[in-house]
Motif scaffolding. Structure first.
Motif, PDB file in Angstrom:
ATOM      1  N   TYR A   1       0.905  -1.114   0.083  1.00  0.00           N
ATOM      2  CA  TYR A   1       0.011  -0.052  -0.030  1.00  0.00           C
ATOM      3  C   TYR A   1       0.872   1.349   0.008  1.00  0.00           C
ATOM      4  N   GLY A   2       0.686   2.140  -0.979  1.00  0.00           N
ATOM      5  CA  GLY A   2       1.256   3.535  -1.185  1.00  0.00           C
ATOM      6  C   GLY A   2       0.512   4.620  -0.587  1.00  0.00           C
ATOM      7  N   TYR A   3       1.181   5.678  -0.284  1.00  0.00           N
ATOM      8  CA  TYR A   3       0.440   6.930   0.172  1.00  0.00           C
ATOM      9  C   TYR A   3       1.490   7.838  -0.186  1.00  0.00           C
ATOM     10  N   PHE A   4       0.837   9.123  -0.746  1.00  0.00           N
ATOM     11  CA  PHE A   4       1.548  10.324  -0.937  1.00  0.00           C
ATOM     12  C   PHE A   4       1.379  11.382  -0.244  1.00  0.00           C
ATOM     13  N   ARG A   5       2.268  12.188   0.384  1.00  0.00           N
ATOM     14  CA  ARG A   5       1.924  13.453   1.231  1.00  0.00           C
ATOM     15  C   ARG A   5       2.953  14.562   0.913  1.00  0.00           C
ATOM     16  N   ALA A   6       2.280  15.805   0.363  1.00  0.00           N
ATOM     17  CA  ALA A   6       3.304  16.962   0.380  1.00  0.00           C
ATOM     18  C   ALA A   6       3.256  17.561   1.591  1.00  0.00           C
ATOM     19  N   PRO A   7       4.270  18.433   1.498  1.00  0.00           N
ATOM     20  CA  PRO A   7       4.513  19.152   2.758  1.00  0.00           C
ATOM     21  C   PRO A   7       3.494  20.147   3.476  1.00  0.00           C
ATOM     22  N   ASP A   8       2.606  20.564   2.536  1.00  0.00           N
ATOM     23  CA  ASP A   8       1.433  21.546   2.983  1.00  0.00           C
ATOM     24  C   ASP A   8       0.233  20.621   3.429  1.00  0.00           C
ATOM     25  N   GLY A   9       0.719  19.245   3.443  1.00  0.00           N
ATOM     26  CA  GLY A   9      -0.542  18.297   3.964  1.00  0.00           C
ATOM     27  C   GLY A   9      -1.353  17.859   2.679  1.00  0.00           C
TER      28      GLY A   9
ATOM     29  N   PHE B   1      -3.172   3.539  -1.685  1.00  0.00           N
ATOM     30  CA  PHE B   1      -3.540   2.624  -2.816  1.00  0.00           C
ATOM     31  C   PHE B   1      -2.829   1.376  -2.941  1.00  0.00           C
ATOM     32  N   VAL B   2      -3.111   0.537  -3.587  1.00  0.00           N
ATOM     33  CA  VAL B   2      -2.458  -0.864  -3.551  1.00  0.00           C
ATOM     34  C   VAL B   2      -1.751  -0.981  -4.843  1.00  0.00           C
TER      35      VAL B   2
ATOM     36  N   PRO C   1       0.248   3.167   5.874  1.00  0.00           N
ATOM     37  CA  PRO C   1       1.073   4.225   5.214  1.00  0.00           C
ATOM     38  C   PRO C   1       1.039   5.678   5.756  1.00  0.00           C
ATOM     39  N   ARG C   2      -0.327   6.069   6.195  1.00  0.00           N
ATOM     40  CA  ARG C   2      -0.226   7.233   6.662  1.00  0.00           C
ATOM     41  C   ARG C   2       0.526   7.297   8.266  1.00  0.00           C
ATOM     42  N   VAL C   3       0.615   6.421   8.758  1.00  0.00           N
ATOM     43  CA  VAL C   3       1.252   6.533  10.048  1.00  0.00           C
ATOM     44  C   VAL C   3       2.808   6.484   9.629  1.00  0.00           C
ATOM     45  N   ILE C   4       3.104   5.659   8.608  1.00  0.00           N
ATOM     46  CA  ILE C   4       4.584   5.734   8.264  1.00  0.00           C
ATOM     47  C   ILE C   4       4.988   6.979   7.896  1.00  0.00           C
ATOM     48  N   ALA C   5       4.049   7.918   7.121  1.00  0.00           N
ATOM     49  CA  ALA C   5       4.216   9.110   6.638  1.00  0.00           C
ATOM     50  C   ALA C   5       4.555  10.190   7.823  1.00  0.00           C
TER      51      ALA C   5
END
Length: 283
Positions: A28-36, A42-43, A122-126
């Motif tokens: 499972y992947g997850y993207f987060r930009a510096p502005d949130g 997604f798988v 993934p969110r927690v990892i981020a």
């Protein structure tokens, strides 16, 4: 996770965090930009096509948000991440790893369940990466990679050998418990020789005290002789071990002996290659 691995300090303000929760058949992947700004987890899968789609998706997200750096983060994990590591190592991106204990603490603090829930991980990892609790992932190459694989193979082989030795001792205890008490350690050359060649009380008695003492003295290079042989013969005469079904026990003992010998040969072979590999690794 090595204590010598450099810790990742505060991330570049132009860095995209790509958090990945590793699975056996799917990630499972997850993207987060510096502005949130982010996207839903997604798988993706362990195929070239899926890896390519994952990489291009990250590149497009970074470009859309004007981000110049991509940081891929994983929990410290086992072999299931290896193909993805191998793919990403050649990309213009930074790879980092985090301690699973950090994700558990974040879950505890945020009220998120500490139990395994792939879409939330993934969110927690981020979160952990954003807090600076990440280590640079060092992926060895060339001779260093070969040495690492040899070391891992050696560890697995020793683990199998230890399990076989423990099982062997259990079986010997059933048919000849006194042997375990007298010889103590089943992995010594003398004890293993006796188990291989004379695994039952009857076979020791058939050998006789003099021949037994001579054999033990020879294998142990003089450290063990008549006294221990006499104790074994006496124990064999009055053995309280199980007699019924002994043939089945002896068959399994023979198998375990062969398995242990095979692991010994394999460890010797690995260690020989490791010594050669150490000479190839630059310091």
């Amino acid at each position: 996770m090595s204590n010598n691995t450099p810790k990742v300090k505060k991330l570049n303000r132009k860095a995209l965090i790509v958090a990945i929760d590793i699975g056996k058949s799917a990630h499972y992947g997850y993207f987060r930009a510096p502005d949130g700004t982010d996207i839903k987890p997604f798988v993706f899968y362990n195929t070239q096509k899926s890896f390519d789609q994952f990489w291009h998706k990250a590149r497009r997200f970074a470009k859309t948000h004007g981000l110049k750096q991509i940081v891929f983060g994983f929990e410290s994990t086992g072999p299931y991440a290896e193909p993805l590591f191998n793919y990403l190592r050649g990309k213009p991106a930074q790879l980092v790893q985090i301690n699973p204990m950090h994700t558990k603490r974040i879950k505890d603090l945020t009220g998120n369940s500490p139990h395994k829930t792939d879409k939330k991980d993934p969110r927690v990892i981020a979160d952990v990466i954003g807090l600076g609790h990440a280590l640079t992932l060092v992926v060895p190459e060339g001779p260093s990679a070969q040495l690492r694989r040899l070391t891992q193979a050696r560890e697995r082989s020793i683990k199998k050998r230890t399990a076989a030795l423990n099982q062997l001792q259990h079986l010997i205890f059933i048919i000849f418990p006194e042997f375990v008490d007298i010889m103590k350690n089943m992995s010594t050359k003398t004890a293993f020789y006796l188990i291989k060649n004379y695994p039952s009380p009857e076979k020791l008695l058939a050998l006789g005290p003099r021949a037994l003492a001579a054999a033990m003295k020879n294998i142990s290079r003089g450290r063990i002789g008549h006294k221990r042989a006499k104790a074994l013969i006496k124990a064999a005469r009055h053995c309280v071990g199980v007699k019924h079904g002994q043939k089945a026990f002896l068959l399994e003992i023979e198998h375990l002996v062969s398995e242990i010998e095979a692991q010994n040969r394999f460890v010797d072979k690995l260690e020989k290659q490791m010594r050669h590999g150490l000479q190839q690794v630059p310091y």
